[in-house]
Scaffold this motif. Sequence first.
Motif, mmCIF file in Angstrom:
data_model
loop_
_atom_site.group_PDB
_atom_site.id
_atom_site.type_symbol
_atom_site.label_atom_id
_atom_site.label_comp_id
_atom_site.label_asym_id
_atom_site.label_seq_id
_atom_site.Cartn_x
_atom_site.Cartn_y
_atom_site.Cartn_z
ATOM 1 N N ASP A 59 11.549 12.394 2.242
ATOM 2 C CA ASP A 59 10.734 11.190 2.406
ATOM 3 C C ASP A 59 10.024 11.202 3.756
ATOM 4 O OD1 ASP A 59 9.892 8.606 1.352
ATOM 5 O OD2 ASP A 59 11.094 7.725 2.931
ATOM 6 N N TYR A 60 10.729 11.667 4.791
ATOM 7 C CA TYR A 60 10.100 11.736 6.108
ATOM 8 C C TYR A 60 9.002 12.798 6.131
ATOM 9 C CZ TYR A 60 9.488 12.096 11.134
ATOM 10 O OH TYR A 60 8.949 12.113 12.396
ATOM 11 N N LEU A 61 9.262 13.945 5.509
ATOM 12 C CA LEU A 61 8.236 14.985 5.428
ATOM 13 C C LEU A 61 7.037 14.495 4.618
ATOM 14 C CD1 LEU A 61 10.536 18.079 4.844
ATOM 15 C CD2 LEU A 61 9.164 17.637 6.877
ATOM 16 N N ALA A 62 7.297 13.745 3.537
ATOM 17 C CA ALA A 62 6.209 13.232 2.703
ATOM 18 C C ALA A 62 5.369 12.200 3.445
ATOM 19 C CB ALA A 62 6.771 12.631 1.414
ATOM 20 N N ASN B 154 0.798 -1.219 0.000
ATOM 21 C CA ASN B 154 0.000 0.000 0.000
ATOM 22 C C ASN B 154 0.836 1.277 0.000
ATOM 23 O OD1 ASN B 154 -2.478 -1.393 0.145
ATOM 24 N ND2 ASN B 154 -2.146 -1.745 2.320
ATOM 25 N N LYS B 155 2.116 1.152 -0.241
ATOM 26 C CA LYS B 155 2.979 2.327 -0.189
ATOM 27 C C LYS B 155 2.909 3.103 -1.498
ATOM 28 C CE LYS B 155 7.738 3.773 0.656
ATOM 29 N NZ LYS B 155 9.113 3.339 0.938
ATOM 30 N N ASN B 156 2.602 4.389 -1.408
ATOM 31 C CA ASN B 156 2.580 5.248 -2.588
ATOM 32 C C ASN B 156 4.009 5.602 -2.958
ATOM 33 O OD1 ASN B 156 -0.175 5.228 -2.265
ATOM 34 N ND2 ASN B 156 -0.237 7.196 -1.203
ATOM 35 N N GLU B 157 4.401 5.307 -4.205
ATOM 36 C CA GLU B 157 5.766 5.592 -4.626
ATOM 37 C C GLU B 157 5.900 6.985 -5.219
ATOM 38 O OE1 GLU B 157 8.290 3.970 -3.842
ATOM 39 O OE2 GLU B 157 7.287 2.228 -3.048
ATOM 40 N N ARG C 42 9.498 8.593 -5.054
ATOM 41 C CA ARG C 42 10.268 7.979 -3.973
ATOM 42 C C ARG C 42 11.103 6.809 -4.472
ATOM 43 N NH1 ARG C 42 5.450 7.911 0.587
ATOM 44 N NH2 ARG C 42 6.924 8.403 2.227
ATOM 45 N N GLU C 43 10.583 6.091 -5.443
ATOM 46 C CA GLU C 43 11.312 4.921 -5.942
ATOM 47 C C GLU C 43 12.636 5.316 -6.575
ATOM 48 O OE1 GLU C 43 12.551 1.206 -7.102
ATOM 49 O OE2 GLU C 43 11.058 1.803 -5.638
ATOM 50 N N ARG C 44 12.641 6.405 -7.319
ATOM 51 C CA ARG C 44 13.858 6.838 -8.006
ATOM 52 C C ARG C 44 14.608 7.921 -7.232
ATOM 53 N NH1 ARG C 44 13.220 8.780 -13.696
ATOM 54 N NH2 ARG C 44 11.368 9.863 -12.936
ATOM 55 N N ALA C 45 14.097 8.314 -6.072
ATOM 56 C CA ALA C 45 14.739 9.320 -5.228
ATOM 57 C C ALA C 45 14.979 10.613 -6.000
ATOM 58 C CB ALA C 45 16.043 8.798 -4.636
#
Length: 234
Positions: free
Chosen positions: A166-169, A128-131, A143-146
Motif C-alpha cells: 500500500d505504501y509503495l502503491a 478521491n482515494k483509488n481503491e 486496497r479495499e480487500r487487501a
Amino acid sequence: MNTFRDASILLVDDESYLIDSMYKFLKNKGYQKILTAKNIAEARFKLNNNKVDLMILDIMLTDGSGFDLLKDLRKKSSLPVIILSALSGIDDKKEGFDLEVDDYIVKPFLPEDLLWRIEAILRRTYQNKNEKIILAGGIVFDRERAMLIKDDEDIQLTAKQFKILDYLATNINKIVSIDQILDKCWEESFGYENTLITHIYRLRDKLEEDPANPKTLITVKGLGYKLLGDNKEC
C-alpha cells in the motif's frame, strides 16, 4: 471504499462501557469493520496488523497518554484521528491539533455528534482515494480487500504485505528507499531490514511471473524499490 460504512474504525478507550456502547451504536449505523483497544499496547498491535481508516482515541489510558501514541503515529502516517477525551482544557486541545488530529470531542458527548464527525472526515479523506490500482502486467491491487487479482484469481495478502504494498502503491512508479518503508511499516524500524527483504521476496512470489527477474516490484540498486503501474483506475 465503496461507502463510508465500509471504513475500518479503531476505537481506543479504557472505559469498557463506552467502548461497548460506541461499538453497538456504530454497528447499528451500518459500520461493520470496528476494532477496539483498551490501552496503547493493544492499539499499537491493531494498527500494525490491520487496515485502519480512522482512529477514535482517548487521551488518558491505563498504560500512558494517547498523545504519545499519536506522536509515534504521526512520524509515519496521516491516518485520520478523532480525539474523544474528558480533557477539555485549551492546552490539551492545542496539543491535539498540533499533532494534526482531525477533530476533538469532549466527553460527555452525543453519539450522533460523533457519527456526523466521523462521516465528515471519511467523506473528506477518502472521496478521491483509488481503491484499485492496475500494476505492471495487468495485476490489480485491490486496497479495499487487501488482495491482488491476477489472471482472475484472488491472492490474499498478509497484514504486513498489505502495508508495504500500500505504501509503495501510494508512491507508484517512484523510488522508495528502504528507510522510508521501514519507518512507514514498522513501529520500531531499527534492525528490520532483513525482515523487509523477506517480505519483498514473498510479495514477488505473488506479483511476478518470474520472481527472480521482477517486472512489477523492482529493486533500484543503492536506492530502494519501485512498484510499477500504468496509473489507471479500475
